[in-house]
Design a protein around this motif. Structure first.
Motif, mmCIF file in Angstrom:
data_model
loop_
_atom_site.group_PDB
_atom_site.id
_atom_site.type_symbol
_atom_site.label_atom_id
_atom_site.label_comp_id
_atom_site.label_asym_id
_atom_site.label_seq_id
_atom_site.Cartn_x
_atom_site.Cartn_y
_atom_site.Cartn_z
ATOM 1 N N GLU A 84 1.568 8.561 3.587
ATOM 2 C CA GLU A 84 1.406 9.147 4.922
ATOM 3 C C GLU A 84 2.555 8.764 5.847
ATOM 4 N N GLN A 85 3.052 7.533 5.696
ATOM 5 C CA GLN A 85 4.148 7.062 6.549
ATOM 6 C C GLN A 85 5.477 7.677 6.153
ATOM 7 N N ALA A 86 5.612 8.083 4.895
ATOM 8 C CA ALA A 86 6.800 8.791 4.379
ATOM 9 C C ALA A 86 8.117 8.103 4.724
ATOM 10 N N GLU A 87 8.173 6.794 4.491
ATOM 11 C CA GLU A 87 9.424 6.076 4.722
ATOM 12 C C GLU A 87 10.416 6.439 3.621
ATOM 13 N N PRO A 88 11.703 6.574 3.948
ATOM 14 C CA PRO A 88 12.691 7.054 2.983
ATOM 15 C C PRO A 88 12.777 6.239 1.686
ATOM 16 N N ALA A 89 12.557 4.931 1.746
ATOM 17 C CA ALA A 89 12.694 4.091 0.552
ATOM 18 C C ALA A 89 11.422 4.027 -0.284
ATOM 19 N N SER A 90 10.370 4.684 0.156
ATOM 20 C CA SER A 90 9.092 4.612 -0.549
ATOM 21 C C SER A 90 8.848 5.883 -1.353
ATOM 22 N N TYR A 91 8.761 5.716 -2.654
ATOM 23 C CA TYR A 91 8.478 6.846 -3.537
ATOM 24 C C TYR A 91 7.071 7.368 -3.241
ATOM 25 N N PRO A 92 6.915 8.664 -3.024
ATOM 26 C CA PRO A 92 5.592 9.227 -2.725
ATOM 27 C C PRO A 92 4.761 9.407 -3.997
ATOM 28 N N MET A 93 4.093 8.366 -4.408
ATOM 29 C CA MET A 93 3.351 8.360 -5.679
ATOM 30 C C MET A 93 1.995 9.036 -5.535
ATOM 31 N N THR A 94 1.644 9.801 -6.563
ATOM 32 C CA THR A 94 0.338 10.450 -6.595
ATOM 33 C C THR A 94 -0.665 9.544 -7.316
ATOM 34 N N GLN A 95 -1.936 9.885 -7.175
ATOM 35 C CA GLN A 95 -2.967 9.098 -7.859
ATOM 36 C C GLN A 95 -2.835 9.257 -9.378
ATOM 37 N N ASP A 96 -2.456 10.432 -9.856
ATOM 38 C CA ASP A 96 -2.246 10.622 -11.290
ATOM 39 C C ASP A 96 -1.084 9.771 -11.803
ATOM 40 N N GLU A 97 -0.029 9.654 -11.021
ATOM 41 C CA GLU A 97 1.096 8.802 -11.414
ATOM 42 C C GLU A 97 0.682 7.331 -11.464
ATOM 43 N N LEU A 98 -0.139 6.922 -10.515
ATOM 44 C CA LEU A 98 -0.627 5.543 -10.527
ATOM 45 C C LEU A 98 -1.491 5.297 -11.760
ATOM 46 N N TRP A 147 -1.248 6.776 -14.628
ATOM 47 C CA TRP A 147 -0.309 6.687 -15.752
ATOM 48 C C TRP A 147 0.361 5.309 -15.782
ATOM 49 N N ALA A 148 0.839 4.851 -14.603
ATOM 50 C CA ALA A 148 1.506 3.549 -14.530
ATOM 51 C C ALA A 148 0.586 2.436 -15.030
ATOM 52 N N CYS A 149 -0.686 2.539 -14.688
ATOM 53 C CA CYS A 149 -1.653 1.526 -15.132
ATOM 54 C C CYS A 149 -1.797 1.511 -16.650
ATOM 55 N N THR A 150 -1.604 2.653 -17.299
ATOM 56 C CA THR A 150 -1.745 2.712 -18.760
ATOM 57 C C THR A 150 -0.538 2.133 -19.484
ATOM 58 N N VAL A 151 0.638 2.153 -18.865
ATOM 59 C CA VAL A 151 1.841 1.630 -19.538
ATOM 60 C C VAL A 151 2.176 0.201 -19.125
ATOM 61 N N PHE A 152 1.609 -0.266 -18.030
ATOM 62 C CA PHE A 152 1.898 -1.614 -17.528
ATOM 63 C C PHE A 152 1.435 -2.679 -18.520
ATOM 64 N N GLN A 153 2.307 -3.640 -18.785
ATOM 65 C CA GLN A 153 1.983 -4.762 -19.669
ATOM 66 C C GLN A 153 2.025 -6.055 -18.849
ATOM 67 N N PRO A 154 0.863 -6.628 -18.548
ATOM 68 C CA PRO A 154 0.868 -7.896 -17.793
ATOM 69 C C PRO A 154 1.594 -8.975 -18.587
ATOM 70 N N PRO A 155 2.217 -9.909 -17.894
ATOM 71 C CA PRO A 155 2.913 -10.978 -18.618
ATOM 72 C C PRO A 155 1.940 -11.864 -19.387
ATOM 73 N N SER A 156 2.377 -12.287 -20.549
ATOM 74 C CA SER A 156 1.569 -13.172 -21.391
ATOM 75 C C SER A 156 1.743 -14.622 -20.945
ATOM 76 N N ALA A 157 0.884 -15.473 -21.453
ATOM 77 C CA ALA A 157 1.013 -16.907 -21.186
ATOM 78 C C ALA A 157 2.360 -17.410 -21.701
#
Length: 172
Positions: free
Chosen positions: A129-143, A145-155
């Motif tokens: 909503e703020q549409a700042e130039p440095a902020s990628y306008p991510m959609t809920q579908d993109e988020l 997708w990102a959650c499915t590829v994200f690999q949390p760091p291991s111990a």
């Protein structure tokens, strides 16, 4: 290594890294650390916006990330602390950054962001909503997708850094 005072005490530079999804607080923390004098902040999103290149130009973004990363390594070799603002979603990205930091005799400080999906989406929605130039306008579908590829760091990965902090959503 750089000389930190007249008593010939030598200190290692620090590479500050971030691991987290969009909206988790990486940019907020990176900016705060920069303000506190904790290093030179390198952010491909900020640079791309400053150069007037839109978010749709993902090829430019990837090339810029490479250029800034090489610059980060050059700064580390000269003893300058660096705050590398990137999400490092994948294990192999982190492995590369850790190895390169060590080849520059740098310390590694890792900030891991573990924020629930609902909080991430609410922050991204407000950011969109703020549409700042440095902020990628991510959609809920993109988020999603990102959650499915994200690999949390291991111990094991956490044991390879000099210090780490896990952030559970406290940063806006």
């Amino acid at each position: 290594m750089i000389r930190s005072d007249s008593l010939s005490t030598w200190t290692k530079p620090t590479l500050t890294l971030f691991c987290g999804l969009p909206g988790s607080g990486k940019s907020t923390l990176a900016a705060r650390l920069e303000t506190e004098g904790r290093g030179v902040r390198l952010s491909a999103d900020q640079w791309q916006a400053a150069l007037g290149v839109g978010h749709a130009d993902t090829d430019f973004h990837e090339r810029l990330q490479g250029v800034l990363y090489r610059h980060a390594l050059a700064l580390l070799r000269r003893g300058v602390d660096v705050i590398l603002e990137d999400g490092l979603w994948m294990r192999e990205e982190r492995t590369e950054k850790f190895a390169d930091a060590r080849s520059c005799s740098a310390r590694i400080e890792l900030h891991v962001f573990d924020v629930d999906h609902e909080t991430l989406w609410e922050r991204l929605r407000l950011r969109n909503e703020q549409a700042e130039p440095a902020s990628y306008p991510m959609t809920q579908d993109e988020l999603r997708w990102a959650c499915t590829v994200f690999q949390p760091p291991s111990a094991q990965e956490l044991s390879e850094v000099d210090s780490y902090t896990v952030h559970n959503g406290g940063l806006p």
